[in-house]
Design an enzyme around this catalytic site. Structure first.
Site, mmCIF file in Angstrom:
data_model
loop_
_atom_site.group_PDB
_atom_site.id
_atom_site.type_symbol
_atom_site.label_atom_id
_atom_site.label_comp_id
_atom_site.label_asym_id
_atom_site.label_seq_id
_atom_site.Cartn_x
_atom_site.Cartn_y
_atom_site.Cartn_z
ATOM 1 N N HIS A 111 46.876 17.421 47.571
ATOM 2 C CA HIS A 111 45.507 17.488 47.045
ATOM 3 C C HIS A 111 44.868 16.120 47.194
ATOM 4 C CE1 HIS A 111 47.794 15.901 43.681
ATOM 5 N NE2 HIS A 111 46.694 15.652 42.993
ATOM 6 N N ASP B 292 46.092 9.034 44.539
ATOM 7 C CA ASP B 292 47.520 8.688 44.535
ATOM 8 C C ASP B 292 48.339 9.539 45.504
ATOM 9 O OD1 ASP B 292 46.716 10.631 42.571
ATOM 10 O OD2 ASP B 292 48.677 10.520 41.612
ATOM 11 N N HIS C 262 45.619 22.682 38.784
ATOM 12 C CA HIS C 262 45.226 21.274 38.639
ATOM 13 C C HIS C 262 43.705 21.166 38.635
ATOM 14 C CE1 HIS C 262 46.440 17.183 38.367
ATOM 15 N NE2 HIS C 262 46.004 16.805 39.543
ATOM 16 N N ASP D 92 50.549 18.221 42.073
ATOM 17 C CA ASP D 92 50.517 18.074 40.615
ATOM 18 C C ASP D 92 50.130 19.402 39.995
ATOM 19 O OD1 ASP D 92 50.618 15.463 41.571
ATOM 20 O OD2 ASP D 92 48.923 14.760 40.410
ATOM 21 N N HIS E 92 56.633 11.855 39.641
ATOM 22 C CA HIS E 92 55.240 11.719 39.213
ATOM 23 C C HIS E 92 55.174 11.222 37.762
ATOM 24 C CE1 HIS E 92 50.922 12.899 38.688
ATOM 25 N NE2 HIS E 92 50.892 12.585 39.970
#
Lengths: 319, 319
Positions: free
Chosen positions: A64, A68, A143, A213, A271
């Site tokens: 995505h 980061d 997310h 994530d 993460h």
């Protein structure tokens, strides 16, 4: 070595890199095919430090478009160009990645000397890549913006022919492929030997699920069921479960619950929020729900399908 | 400490980072005002490793829009946002920087919680910044796309009043500023004491010139004349002078010739091509033309105006 399937951890920090942890990036090595999963700021530096072959990466998957997870991609592409790459590069990413990269070429007046094929990721369970050995499909994450995990499945291996059968029946090489794919053996005199008498079951297929994530959801449990290794984000410890929910992230305990419910063989946590210096509590918390858990440790390599609860540094691997 | 003027080297590699060198980035600390010169991929990681205060950087100067000089800026800004920055940030850069940053906000759906003021760099000798103590102006570089160095000049300091004069004439505090700025002392009886009798010359002003990236040119010799410290790019050794010319870069010898012709006090070389593992030959080559030369060593700090031929690590400095 030819059967290699492992994952190298280049970064394990969430959102903000720390002085000891880069953000999410992994290299999967499948039979010397190098696949990049996410590309953090500094990924190209980590590739060099870990002696991973930067120019052998032909497929890059971006989960995505939070910084980061992709900020290292423009630099990695610039470097591939400067190192003289000519081979096509495949970039799989949600909408926006191509625009970000191409704007920078334009402004820097640099045209890479190789073709980049962009593959748009737009839905869960989207088949992104397939060859004779593996397939890679998306896993739908929960997310703040479109976010996808990746499931790498090894295809079923052929049957193994029993060594003693090869000798006993003097099986000719051209017929071996047929037998490996399940056919019976026809002897010169016309006699038929049933396949199951001369073969052994295939080597079990291996699988790796990369989930980052995401907030807690059970939507992909079935898809990742029984994978050999599940990498799952664990941004917080469970005392911050409310913060995790608000930011659509998971806790170590939730990641372990996912692993347990999906009956995976091994869980790897990553993460980690930059607020945590010490990561041992993540392991302790997860193990309370799922024993076979390890941490994504920068510089380490984990073999997929080995299911031992250890990891090696890249240095150890190359020795 | 209040008079501090030094430069911290975060990266010294050209174009491609190596496993031991990030690309061009420096932090100038002027009286605890932190100024970032260029912002390489990984700059935010280097800031943390070198214990430099990321949130105290209010002014960022980008020399040109080749990736090795700006790729860390989007990540640094994201991180400042995530750390809760509210203060305005000033970014000085050639055309394109704002577009690159803003496209990424839009796609990441992140709106920084602070204002960014973009200052467009468009010409040589452009005054970019000024306060009571220093001014910062551009230096025109000769490069493939618009490229600018930066000259940081300390403003002339006030005269120093002799201690014995303060006692002798019982100079009242309100009059001191006048005397420091050059006025004579008027005693209560009407007698005038000439300024030069009661003052000492001001502390000499200091200056730092940052010249990266550029091919050999003498166009800015006059502008950088007699600076205390000249940082100059030296991408190649002189046996590659033709390659340097073709790529509009300099050799170590050329950088030293610039330093010598501009009568600078000290020269610091940087922007070393990734092809060189060993940097000692750069120092040797430059010293053949200009003795007071040092290398930009990652993690080191150089004091400006101290002109000693040494540098300290950041660790040594904080001890």
């Amino acid at each position: 070595m030819s059967n290699i399937f492992n994952v190298h951890i280049l970064g394990s920090s969430a959102a903000i890199p720390t002085s000891t942890r880069y953000t999410t990036t992994q290299v999967v090595n499948y039979r010397s095919k190098y696949i990049l999963l996410d590309c953090c700021e500094g990924a190209q530096i980590q590739l060099r430090r870990m002696h991973l072959p930067l120019l052998k990466i032909d497929h890059i998957f971006i989960s995505h478009l939070h910084g980061d997870h992709y900020l290292g991609l423009p630099g990695l592409i610039f470097t591939m160009h400067l190192l003289g790459r000519k081979k096509k590069l495949h970039v799989y990413a949600p909408h926006g990645m191509r625009e970000i990269i191409e704007l920078q070429y334009k402004i820097s007046r640099l045209e890479p000397g190789f073709n980049i094929q962009y593959h748009l990721i737009h839905e869960a369970r989207q088949l992104l890549y397939e060859d004779s050995f593996i397939s890679i499909e998306t896993i739908g994450m929960k997310h703040g913006l479109p976010s996808f995990g990746f499931l790498i499945n090894e295809k079923p291996a052929p049957l193994n022919i029993r060594k003693e059968s090869i000798e006993q029946y003097q099986i000719p090489v051209p017929q071996m492929q047929d037998i490996k794919s399940g056919k019976d053996l026809r002897l010169p005199g016309g006699k038929v030997v049933p396949n199951e008498e001369i073969t052994l079951p295939p080597t079990p297929s291996r699988s790796y699920a990369f989930c980052s994530d995401t907030g807690y959801t059970e939507e992909y449990l079935e898809q990742i069921a029984e994978v050999n290794l599940l990498y799952h984000e664990a941004t917080f410890l469970h005392d911050k479960v409310d913060v995790a929910a608000e930011k659509t992230h998971c806790t170590a305990l939730q990641a372990a619950q996912i692993a347990q419910k999906a009956s995976v063989k091994q869980l790897m946590l990553g993460h980690f929020s930059a607020r945590y210096d010490e990561l041992a509590p993540f392991l302790d918390e997860a193990k309370s729900a799922f024993e076979n858990t390890i941490l994504a440790v920068e510089g380490s390599m984990v073999e997929i399908g080995i299911e031992s609860n250890v990891y090696k540094t890249s240095e150890e691997q190359t020795q």
